[in-house]
Design an enzyme around this catalytic site. Sequence first.
Site, mmCIF file in Angstrom:
data_model
loop_
_atom_site.group_PDB
_atom_site.id
_atom_site.type_symbol
_atom_site.label_atom_id
_atom_site.label_comp_id
_atom_site.label_asym_id
_atom_site.label_seq_id
_atom_site.Cartn_x
_atom_site.Cartn_y
_atom_site.Cartn_z
ATOM 1 N N VAL C 113 0.632 -1.325 -0.399
ATOM 2 C CA VAL C 113 0.070 -0.251 -0.483
ATOM 3 C C VAL C 113 1.126 1.318 -0.391
ATOM 4 O O VAL C 113 2.302 1.417 0.517
ATOM 5 C CB VAL C 113 -0.585 0.214 1.235
ATOM 6 C CG1 VAL C 113 -1.801 1.543 1.405
ATOM 7 C CG2 VAL C 113 -1.541 -1.291 1.702
ATOM 8 N N VAL C 117 3.460 3.602 -5.415
ATOM 9 C CA VAL C 117 5.157 4.408 -4.968
ATOM 10 C C VAL C 117 5.167 2.436 -4.191
ATOM 11 O O VAL C 117 6.502 2.230 -4.817
ATOM 12 C CB VAL C 117 4.148 4.701 -3.842
ATOM 13 C CG1 VAL C 117 5.118 5.640 -3.323
ATOM 14 C CG2 VAL C 117 3.595 6.285 -4.929
ATOM 15 N N CYS C 118 5.061 2.338 -2.941
ATOM 16 C CA CYS C 118 5.063 1.302 -2.191
ATOM 17 C C CYS C 118 5.123 -0.193 -2.585
ATOM 18 O O CYS C 118 6.301 -0.640 -2.244
ATOM 19 C CB CYS C 118 4.665 1.032 -0.897
ATOM 20 S SG CYS C 118 4.450 2.344 -0.310
ATOM 21 N N VAL C 119 4.517 -0.232 -3.959
ATOM 22 C CA VAL C 119 5.016 -1.627 -4.957
ATOM 23 C C VAL C 119 5.455 -1.147 -6.333
ATOM 24 O O VAL C 119 6.293 -1.867 -6.432
ATOM 25 C CB VAL C 119 2.940 -2.340 -4.733
ATOM 26 C CG1 VAL C 119 3.088 -3.083 -5.595
ATOM 27 C CG2 VAL C 119 2.059 -2.303 -3.878
#
Lengths: 208, 208, 208, 208, 208, 208, 208, 208
Positions: C113, C117-119
């Site tokens: 999540v 971005v975070c992935v």
Amino acid sequence: MSKQYVRLDKDNAAVLLVDHQTGLLSLVRDIDPDKFKNNVLALADMALYFKLPTILTTSFEQGPNGPLVPELKEMFPDAPYIARPGQINAWDNADFVQAIESTGKKQLIIAGVVTEVCVAFPVLSAIEAGYEVFVIADASGTFNAMTRDAAWDRMSAAGAQMMTWFGAACELHRDWRNDIEGLGTLFSNHIPDYRNLMNSYFTLQEQK
Amino acid sequence: MSKQYVRLDKDNAAVLLVDHQTGLLSLVRDIDPDKFKNNVLALADMALYFKLPTILTTSFEQGPNGPLVPELKEMFPDAPYIARPGQINAWDNADFVQAIESTGKKQLIIAGVVTEVCVAFPVLSAIEAGYEVFVIADASGTFNAMTRDAAWDRMSAAGAQMMTWFGAACELHRDWRNDIEGLGTLFSNHIPDYRNLMNSYFTLQEQK
Amino acid sequence: MSKQYVRLDKDNAAVLLVDHQTGLLSLVRDIDPDKFKNNVLALADMALYFKLPTILTTSFEQGPNGPLVPELKEMFPDAPYIARPGQINAWDNADFVQAIESTGKKQLIIAGVVTEVCVAFPVLSAIEAGYEVFVIADASGTFNAMTRDAAWDRMSAAGAQMMTWFGAACELHRDWRNDIEGLGTLFSNHIPDYRNLMNSYFTLQEQK
Amino acid sequence: MSKQYVRLDKDNAAVLLVDHQTGLLSLVRDIDPDKFKNNVLALADMALYFKLPTILTTSFEQGPNGPLVPELKEMFPDAPYIARPGQINAWDNADFVQAIESTGKKQLIIAGVVTEVCVAFPVLSAIEAGYEVFVIADASGTFNAMTRDAAWDRMSAAGAQMMTWFGAACELHRDWRNDIEGLGTLFSNHIPDYRNLMNSYFTLQEQK
Amino acid sequence: MSKQYVRLDKDNAAVLLVDHQTGLLSLVRDIDPDKFKNNVLALADMALYFKLPTILTTSFEQGPNGPLVPELKEMFPDAPYIARPGQINAWDNADFVQAIESTGKKQLIIAGVVTEVCVAFPVLSAIEAGYEVFVIADASGTFNAMTRDAAWDRMSAAGAQMMTWFGAACELHRDWRNDIEGLGTLFSNHIPDYRNLMNSYFTLQEQK
Amino acid sequence: MSKQYVRLDKDNAAVLLVDHQTGLLSLVRDIDPDKFKNNVLALADMALYFKLPTILTTSFEQGPNGPLVPELKEMFPDAPYIARPGQINAWDNADFVQAIESTGKKQLIIAGVVTEVCVAFPVLSAIEAGYEVFVIADASGTFNAMTRDAAWDRMSAAGAQMMTWFGAACELHRDWRNDIEGLGTLFSNHIPDYRNLMNSYFTLQEQK
Amino acid sequence: MSKQYVRLDKDNAAVLLVDHQTGLLSLVRDIDPDKFKNNVLALADMALYFKLPTILTTSFEQGPNGPLVPELKEMFPDAPYIARPGQINAWDNADFVQAIESTGKKQLIIAGVVTEVCVAFPVLSAIEAGYEVFVIADASGTFNAMTRDAAWDRMSAAGAQMMTWFGAACELHRDWRNDIEGLGTLFSNHIPDYRNLMNSYFTLQEQK
Amino acid sequence: MSKQYVRLDKDNAAVLLVDHQTGLLSLVRDIDPDKFKNNVLALADMALYFKLPTILTTSFEQGPNGPLVPELKEMFPDAPYIARPGQINAWDNADFVQAIESTGKKQLIIAGVVTEVCVAFPVLSAIEAGYEVFVIADASGTFNAMTRDAAWDRMSAAGAQMMTWFGAACELHRDWRNDIEGLGTLFSNHIPDYRNLMNSYFTLQEQK
């Protein structure tokens, strides 16, 4: 490694309208009928405005598929009109291909009903034959969104450029100064929001 | 740089129906059950109509997955029927691959439940094995649209052609003149809008 | 010219869970919270079931982003846990990369999540570093569908394989005979429709 | 102050099928054609199953509206069949009202195309004439959801009971013990999910 | 002229859970299965939490409809359990009505599968019998949104109050001070967003 | 064979805002106006925050297209401002290209109205000219989803990276430690959910 | 037999803002957060503009529900502010009711989070207490559309008038001549499309 | 206890078109602009066809709201045209009410922009004044579906009949025999699907 930018060029483009027939239109359910009718007529107006050679083709007009929509027939009275005797892929019809070759154009703008057959088949054939192909997605219709998505995927993977009538018109025109009034009229006739902008503007201008 | 146009050829195509089982069908929620049932039966009818070799396979019919839907069993009484003892990817089952090789066909038309597993896995394996693969997207179903989108992305990136039963039927048939009545019946039985067109037309014809 | 089929291999895969924090989860609106919670826990259960090395990482747990969801903390008490001091792309954190390298695995299963971005950031970095990357799309969430679509497009174009927890589990398992009960329990716990099938089935079995 | 519970009673109900014509059906876009076709035929099957007097009526079959869908004609060969010479509201046709009165029933089950006209007008007239009216909403179709919502609002406010073919069948049957096999067959033929349940069940039964 | 405000009262309310069976659940498609499962269990937890007399009923558990979902059976081991021999409207079963009367409650909270039959029929009967009826809409499911809308319209017009499990829980509880922890736990277990809020909060509290 | 990972670099990126004019904005219907306004202003705030050179351009401000939205004018008082005399593709305007070259940046962040023309045309030209192009999809708008999908397909196929303002901001920032408060403020001002997280957090902090 | 037309009267109306707290807002998923934030602030601006007595109330600000959104606190520094010690229905709090009675107004404009509880409960109580109640639907939010629909049904059936902030503002203002600039500013600040119209207009005016 | 059936009567009905102005139309987002334009013009054509007295009114044409759409001005050159100096509810303008009274009609057909204000306010006032009111829902537009739903709820609860232009035309016409060609032309001009039916039909007729 990505696709090159091939721009639509009004001196090198032809328009193919495939199977916009009164019966077949009842199959189109991935786009609202009011909007679809408007888009098809906008594409036709665009072809006339830019004086692009335009080729009409139909499949079995005498049967359940119904005749070409009368408006198109009236707008292009002198256009090549290939009533195919049976070929599903219009590109399998020699007269159709001959009509395209006769235009001498190398960019093909294609729309039709239904997207995954009457559009996708000649699109794939035309690419294979060395043409640059521009699909007018919003003047092409089919059974539902899933069907459309599959057809877009296949055409895009083959190298077709997915476009809309508005994008095509803008790319063909290049510069408003070529003819402000003409392009403005085209937009006003087919984009209610743009017509409203223009009506608000000119009314206010007149008040000065 | 883009995919070549490989056309479906009725003399070179086989159909694989993977895991259309009565239990597994309750997992399908990315497409309405009425439409899905119709699409699967339409694909089956298409396979029969074009006399395409067809292979059935299932996974654990004795358990919760349930039996193959009876209609398919009845429509293809003599088709190879591989009840896999455990392989999730049907391509991991030697009998399944053998059955395909026995057809001698190089084009595979695949549909099944659920899309990202029972369809995508053999699709990816078949491409790797050198086959041309055509996914019948609307006769394949899964949990939801997000799952389907991921599966389509993976299969398309691997080179599969995304299609629908109607597009496949049209590409196989090539020309209406090959058999107007046969293809018309196939469409009339599985496309209500087309059936209506035909009923309107023939009624009017009879009135003459 | 298309992507090769790289299969998930349970002996060569690690799982990365990125920023599933109680605060950040309130940003996720492209997937229903009940379904998203289930998918994340299903992915975690899958990692445990296949004994895949799993790495947890978070961003600013002390601040508004909130702590890692407690369930994940409890499920992986001994997993490497990298609380990043500030790097947004987890791959910019040497401890995180080191933890991955320590697993010796070459296939990375990633979820987190927010998706774009975070992935997406570590996905793109991992591909560049030579890993095979499998995105678990349905255990990753973000602001809305438009944001998700952009993230998928970027990751897919870079060569990531878009998958779901169910597809990954099936590809890792390969064959039901490896452990029918274990995989069945995993599915029963996280797919209500499958649980219903099993309950109907076993009830009927008991009646015999 | 709220509506009383008036239950459908198979001894006191008649079915009115209004303008399900092959041309008019192309106007129906608030419900998928596969589902709509199924719902209309399910309603017809229900009428036959419960031996409810059924009345057919059409508007201008000779013109663009097209003939009554042939399936309905065949299912009710002896039913009163009122081809209205021009009345839009079927209730304005004396023969139609006479046919209803001849049944002696006081509960009317109505469906048709399009909802806000061919259904709503006779519904409102029938209520005024003292009948209890049950609209089969899912066997009635129209241009779009907004049109349907307006039609439902008008009919509901007038006192019509909004129902579906499945709800009506259940209310008419009252108790499965009246005929398990008959009702089960009706459901199996028109509810794919129910058919799957039954196929799973009976297959397992046979294995014993 | 409008409905009076009748509040749910925990000393005067009973809960009826109608036909939440493993087979019938495969028919529910107007709500996502993850969410639906959660809502049904939340309603059950709510009933237990407020110690409301709860009555279970099913239809043909031995056949394709399948058994009551095991979780409900386990949560209410001592509840009246009426396996109806055939009545579709549970209210037509004397044991069911007797069980309700035995509770001495005058407010009925009802949910079930499918909405327009197993819920709507006893709702309409209960209103007629003088009960105040509260439908838990999100713990009731059916075939599709059109079916649901018709069912809601019929129940609301008859005087039922349309509610959700969360709204019912809040109206029963009246004041958080009656038991903060208990209600908080109920919400944390069934509302992921609320659980996240609580986890963020308590983590921060502990840091002090 | 897939796209390389080119990261946004705040020392090498410029922002192009194309035709966000008060009249043209009435054409945008693929994204809610509240959200679209917020996204455009967020992108502008991001450009200011990272001190990225920003270039504004408009088309026919004196006519119906209307003036640049005043907020953008005020936020970038000293930015190059190219009021194009007629070119539809901003890249056809030498001043616009000159302004970009003057920045000396090789990464271009582009957003505008409408997506398939004012964004897609310069995107395709910029790629051809050797720039790395990042489309801010959620600060770009157009007529409808079908139009947007076609534009995304064309830009993505040409090698553009599809992003959002939030993704771009995170990729530019790299590490929260570069400035926690600044980035936090940017997010708080444009992401209501994030603002809520921060307000909850800091309120609780103050209570200590 | 239908509801009488009770018009909002700025001399007889008070505004109740119920539980717009930073934590609870993360539960709202039936409306986009950008739009919802705008609507709530628009309602607050409207209350200030018309100098309507406004009452704030919250539930457990110290806990996970979080504080009242700071903007509201700042906009109404002198408004009665009832931090309820536990009552879920604000009407059960004597201070809240007292604050309303002190205004001497008989029309109540209510919005809050979540719709089926924090809004619906005091709405129903207020109607019972003899007030005319106007729900500002678009400044009230809840878990999902199904939940909202149930809440609307209950409130509407009880006699509440369902409205939006824009409709309320227009009904309160009655005549633009009362203050063109004030109302125009309110609209320009909260309706991007209206702001665009005004910016286009005034720019053109200045050009004269 | 339910609403009586009041039928539209062409000898007793007048049409009110409220604030269809070029600026205000940019606010309409609950219906596609192509469809909305068509519906408004269809309603106007219907008014002309049935020779219904029609009254036009606008609000602040000189300002940002913009002029009445020119098509309406041209279609009704002699209609009463009330440019309101400031009243938001057209019914508050004595000239408007006087114009209505002068028609001597007791049934009012109303459409306008935006639904919850320019339509709902005069609708509620007209009902109070004793008129029978028919809202043409699909020729009325507003900000979004939530706003529309609230407006419909308020108008319906007050006793307005919710209709569409097509439903109204059919109810006014009563019997096709009154003028087949005239009504057919009206439908053909505004319902693409119907135009297609007619074109298919007449083409086939000519072939005989």
